[in-house]
Design a protein around this motif. Structure first.
Motif, short mmCIF file in Angstrom:
data_model
loop_
_atom_site.label_atom_id
_atom_site.label_comp_id
_atom_site.label_asym_id
_atom_site.label_seq_id
_atom_site.Cartn_x
_atom_site.Cartn_y
_atom_site.Cartn_z
N ALA A 15 0.84 -1.21 0.00
CA ALA A 15 0.00 0.00 0.00
C ALA A 15 0.87 1.25 0.00
O ALA A 15 1.92 1.29 0.64
CB ALA A 15 -0.91 0.00 1.22
N GLU A 16 0.43 2.25 -0.70
CA GLU A 16 1.17 3.52 -0.74
C GLU A 16 1.14 4.22 0.62
O GLU A 16 2.14 4.81 1.04
CB GLU A 16 0.57 4.43 -1.81
N GLU A 17 0.00 4.14 1.29
CA GLU A 17 -0.15 4.81 2.58
C GLU A 17 -0.92 3.92 3.55
O GLU A 17 -1.62 3.00 3.14
CB GLU A 17 -0.90 6.14 2.42
N LEU A 18 -0.81 4.26 4.82
CA LEU A 18 -1.46 3.54 5.89
C LEU A 18 -2.19 4.54 6.77
O LEU A 18 -1.69 5.65 6.99
CB LEU A 18 -0.38 2.81 6.70
N ASP A 19 -3.37 4.17 7.24
CA ASP A 19 -4.09 4.98 8.22
C ASP A 19 -3.84 4.39 9.60
O ASP A 19 -4.03 3.19 9.80
CB ASP A 19 -5.59 5.00 7.93
N LEU A 20 -3.41 5.22 10.53
CA LEU A 20 -3.07 4.79 11.88
C LEU A 20 -3.91 5.55 12.88
O LEU A 20 -3.94 6.78 12.85
CB LEU A 20 -1.59 5.04 12.13
N ALA A 21 -4.60 4.83 13.75
CA ALA A 21 -5.40 5.44 14.82
C ALA A 21 -4.90 4.85 16.14
O ALA A 21 -4.97 3.64 16.34
CB ALA A 21 -6.88 5.14 14.63
N SER A 22 -4.39 5.69 17.01
CA SER A 22 -3.91 5.21 18.31
C SER A 22 -5.05 5.26 19.32
O SER A 22 -6.02 5.99 19.16
CB SER A 22 -2.73 6.04 18.79
N GLU A 23 -4.90 4.46 20.38
CA GLU A 23 -5.91 4.43 21.44
C GLU A 23 -5.63 5.50 22.48
O GLU A 23 -4.50 5.70 22.89
CB GLU A 23 -5.92 3.06 22.13
N ARG A 24 -6.70 6.14 22.91
CA ARG A 24 -6.62 7.05 24.04
C ARG A 24 -6.57 6.24 25.34
O ARG A 24 -6.81 5.03 25.33
CB ARG A 24 -7.85 7.96 24.08
N ASP A 25 -6.32 6.93 26.45
CA ASP A 25 -6.29 6.27 27.75
C ASP A 25 -7.59 5.53 28.06
O ASP A 25 -7.58 4.52 28.75
CB ASP A 25 -5.98 7.28 28.86
N ASN A 26 -8.72 6.05 27.55
CA ASN A 26 -10.02 5.41 27.83
C ASN A 26 -10.35 4.28 26.85
O ASN A 26 -11.43 3.71 26.90
CB ASN A 26 -11.14 6.45 27.85
N SER A 62 0.56 6.64 24.90
CA SER A 62 -0.28 6.46 26.08
C SER A 62 -0.62 4.99 26.33
O SER A 62 -0.37 4.49 27.43
CB SER A 62 -1.55 7.32 26.00
N ARG A 63 -1.17 4.30 25.34
CA ARG A 63 -1.53 2.89 25.54
C ARG A 63 -0.70 1.95 24.69
O ARG A 63 -0.81 0.74 24.82
CB ARG A 63 -3.02 2.69 25.25
N ARG A 64 0.07 2.53 23.77
CA ARG A 64 0.95 1.76 22.88
C ARG A 64 0.20 0.75 22.01
O ARG A 64 0.74 -0.27 21.63
CB ARG A 64 2.06 1.08 23.67
N GLN A 65 -1.06 1.07 21.73
CA GLN A 65 -1.80 0.21 20.82
C GLN A 65 -2.82 1.05 20.06
O GLN A 65 -3.13 2.17 20.43
CB GLN A 65 -2.45 -0.96 21.54
N GLY A 66 -3.32 0.46 18.98
CA GLY A 66 -4.29 1.15 18.15
C GLY A 66 -4.69 0.27 16.99
O GLY A 66 -4.66 -0.96 17.09
N ARG A 67 -5.05 0.91 15.88
CA ARG A 67 -5.52 0.18 14.70
C ARG A 67 -4.87 0.79 13.47
O ARG A 67 -4.70 2.01 13.39
CB ARG A 67 -7.03 0.29 14.61
N VAL A 68 -4.53 -0.06 12.52
CA VAL A 68 -4.01 0.40 11.23
C VAL A 68 -4.87 -0.17 10.12
O VAL A 68 -5.48 -1.23 10.27
CB VAL A 68 -2.52 0.02 11.02
N GLU A 69 -4.88 0.55 9.01
CA GLU A 69 -5.63 0.09 7.84
C GLU A 69 -4.86 0.48 6.59
O GLU A 69 -4.47 1.65 6.43
CB GLU A 69 -7.02 0.71 7.83
N ALA A 70 -4.63 -0.50 5.73
CA ALA A 70 -3.94 -0.26 4.46
C ALA A 70 -4.10 -1.49 3.58
O ALA A 70 -4.17 -2.62 4.08
CB ALA A 70 -2.46 0.01 4.69
N GLY A 71 -4.16 -1.28 2.29
CA GLY A 71 -4.22 -2.40 1.35
C GLY A 71 -5.40 -3.32 1.56
O GLY A 71 -5.33 -4.51 1.27
N GLY A 72 -6.51 -2.78 2.11
CA GLY A 72 -7.68 -3.59 2.36
C GLY A 72 -7.60 -4.41 3.65
O GLY A 72 -8.47 -5.24 3.91
N VAL A 73 -6.58 -4.16 4.46
CA VAL A 73 -6.40 -4.88 5.72
C VAL A 73 -6.60 -3.90 6.87
O VAL A 73 -6.06 -2.81 6.86
CB VAL A 73 -4.97 -5.49 5.82
N ARG A 74 -7.39 -4.31 7.84
CA ARG A 74 -7.58 -3.53 9.07
C ARG A 74 -7.18 -4.42 10.24
O ARG A 74 -7.72 -5.52 10.39
CB ARG A 74 -9.03 -3.10 9.24
#
Length: 123
Positions: A15-26, A62-74
């Motif tokens: 994938a050319e780019e990746l979307d990254l969403a990190s988790e907040r403390d909650n 903060s939580r060192r985890q989150g979600r990524v999405e790229a190339g049709g993979v989440r």
């Protein structure tokens, strides 16, 4: 450490780019940020052009985890700081994948950006 399955690893790396969403403390996800992603060996990496002061990078701490999405993979991921021994391979991967963007790549390969390198590990 969990490992990527081959299909997801290849799709995200291509994938050319990746979307990254990190988790907040909650536990909720921040708005995703679009960035470059590279593969070195069997691992995926991102880093912040603004280094450790970059807002999205600070959000990953903060939580060192989150979600990524790229190339049709989440995938839900853990953000692990890369070891300095991984930097050369990551730099080479950025140059190979994004070398056509010469002026931008040089901003991504500064020492400040290098120390913000995160390995994305599936959870």
């Amino acid at each position: 450490m969990a490992e990527w399955n081959d299909a997801d690893l290849e799709k995200i790396a291509a994938a050319e780019e990746l979307d990254l969403a990190s988790e907040r403390d909650n536990g909720t996800l921040r708005d995703p940020v679009t960035m470059w992603v590279v593969r070195s060996g069997d691992s995926l990496y991102v880093h912040s052009v603004k280094g450790t002061d970059g807002p999205w990078y600070r959000g990953t701490r903060s939580r060192r985890q989150g979600r990524v999405e790229a190339g049709g993979v989440r995938r839900d991921v853990t953000f692990r700081p890369a070891d300095p021994g991984e930097y050369a391979g990551v730099d080479a991967a950025y140059r190979e994948k994004y070398g056509r963007h010469t002026s931008i790549v040089e901003h991504v390969l500064t020492e400040a950006a290098r120390v913000s390198t995160l390995r994305l590990e599936p959870r």
